[in-house]
Design an enzyme around this catalytic site. Sequence first.
Site, PDB file in Angstrom:
ATOM      1  N   GLU A   1      -5.520  -8.460  -0.503  1.00  0.00           N
ATOM      2  CA  GLU A   1      -6.231  -8.168   0.757  1.00  0.00           C
ATOM      3  C   GLU A   1      -7.694  -7.957   0.413  1.00  0.00           C
ATOM      4  OE1 GLU A   1      -4.719  -5.295   3.567  1.00  0.00           O
ATOM      5  OE2 GLU A   1      -2.654  -5.709   2.958  1.00  0.00           O
TER       6      GLU A   1
ATOM      7  N   GLU B   1       0.829  -1.226   0.000  1.00  0.00           N
ATOM      8  CA  GLU B   1       0.000   0.000   0.000  1.00  0.00           C
ATOM      9  C   GLU B   1       0.858   1.269   0.000  1.00  0.00           C
ATOM     10  OE1 GLU B   1      -3.013  -0.333   3.089  1.00  0.00           O
ATOM     11  OE2 GLU B   1      -4.057  -1.893   1.970  1.00  0.00           O
TER      12      GLU B   1
END
Length: 502
Positions: A292, A173
């Site tokens: 995710e 991320e």
Amino acid sequence: MKQAKIVLDKDYQVSRVDERLFGSFIEHLGRAVYGGIYEPGHPLADELGFRTDVIEAVKKLGVPIVRYPGGNFVSGFHWEDSVGPVESRPRRLDLAWFTTETNEVGLHEFARWADRAGAQIMYAINLGTRGPEQARDVVEYANHLGGSRFSDMRIANGKKDPFNIKLWCLGNEMDGPWQMGQKTAREYGHVANEAAKMMKWVDPSIEVVACGSSSSEMPTFGSWELEMLDQCYENIDYVSLHRYYGNPTGDTPGFLARTMDMDDFIHSVTAICDAVKGKKHSKKQISLSFDEWNVWYHSNEQDKEVWKREKWGRALPLLEDIYNFEDALLVGSMLLTLLRNADRVKIACLAQLVNVIAPIMTRNGGGCWAQTTYYPFMHASEFGRGTVLKAVVDSPVYDCSDYEGVPTIDTAATLGDDGSVTVFCVNRDLSEPCLLDLDLRSFGSLKMVEHIVLHHDDVKAINTEDNPFNVAPTTVPVTALDSGRAEISVPPLSWNVLRFAP
Ligand code: AHR
């Protein structure tokens, strides 16, 4: 009763299912590792300190890969801290989760756990506070045979044979302001390219996943992917997608429709990858790693209290979402979305696996139980292998806050290598059962062998240590096929697995 029609044909196929679609994730976060998979002194711990009840629960999920060690955690992680004699490993402040990491479990220990759980490691490297050099070092440590500084260090640490980790995440991320070492798309794309190149020079057999946006809701979503891929397209293999949903307003129809967004997200990232391919005149196609995904919102307020009480503690009870029945339905729909997109989504990781936004919960010193979301994952992982079929579906639809025309019947179907057919279906309708008119004529002679249903009258029903099977699947009588056709009723608000065998 509402009615829907599903037609399947053995020749209308989407793609083989990559078994890594049923991956999961364990981060050094909360009680995922300490108190989750690892609890020396627990009556059920093995000689390495791993909880055997947790290993058994993980094995039933059939998880082929586990992403590790983060997550946000990895962006400040020094892999060297996690190897060598345990007593000399440093305690570090983890700035991702405001806890203290003791490094009692590191690469060697986790590899042994993964082995016992029947999974491969998908290893994430730190591209937040570190860079390509440390990335190539850890590939050398993990995968090089011997005769070099880091491979010899591994051997000295007791592991003669390489770990042979095949799948690597290039950071985590990296677009998020919450991330240690956040980068612009251009900066990240450049670093990811250099890291990927050097890692593959050490071990050409590995595959690498570059960070896409941390969610489709990021303002930079789209431009991040374009610019990042422009820098590293030829050296990476997958782009990551992350997405979590919640239902803070109690809008069940709207919540169950969130997979419309997930589907759009997948199609947008696919289109961007292909646009970059076109621009670069490349022959290479990038696949997606949805590494995710889950429901995550129940524990947000609780976490703030935990930090108020105990910032910098070890193994704090963070992100301990207690999942209810409607969460299981959305998790089921998310799995169906992944399956329907199996031509481009090759890897997916349910985030996470134990205690932290997880299907498996434990109490320190106590029991281990399955949350509601455990069951759709277990069914999809067991019966969703083989080849995804292109289902032609005619379903009633409904409108909700964010979407119009949401099919009440959400479905995906697979053809097993043994000729069996499995039809998964979520009935999103709150009050009415639905009669499915199922057309399986092209498969020749099939008989229905099982109809599994997950249903509860209360969408907020949960499982607890004291009442672990409050929300659990049951089987209902099967329906006889008439020349390849069947009419099967599915209850309102239910997850269904319809199994047929030759
Ligand atoms: O899975 C929990 C966290 O969610 C991960 O650490 C991070 O990557 C994401 O924001």
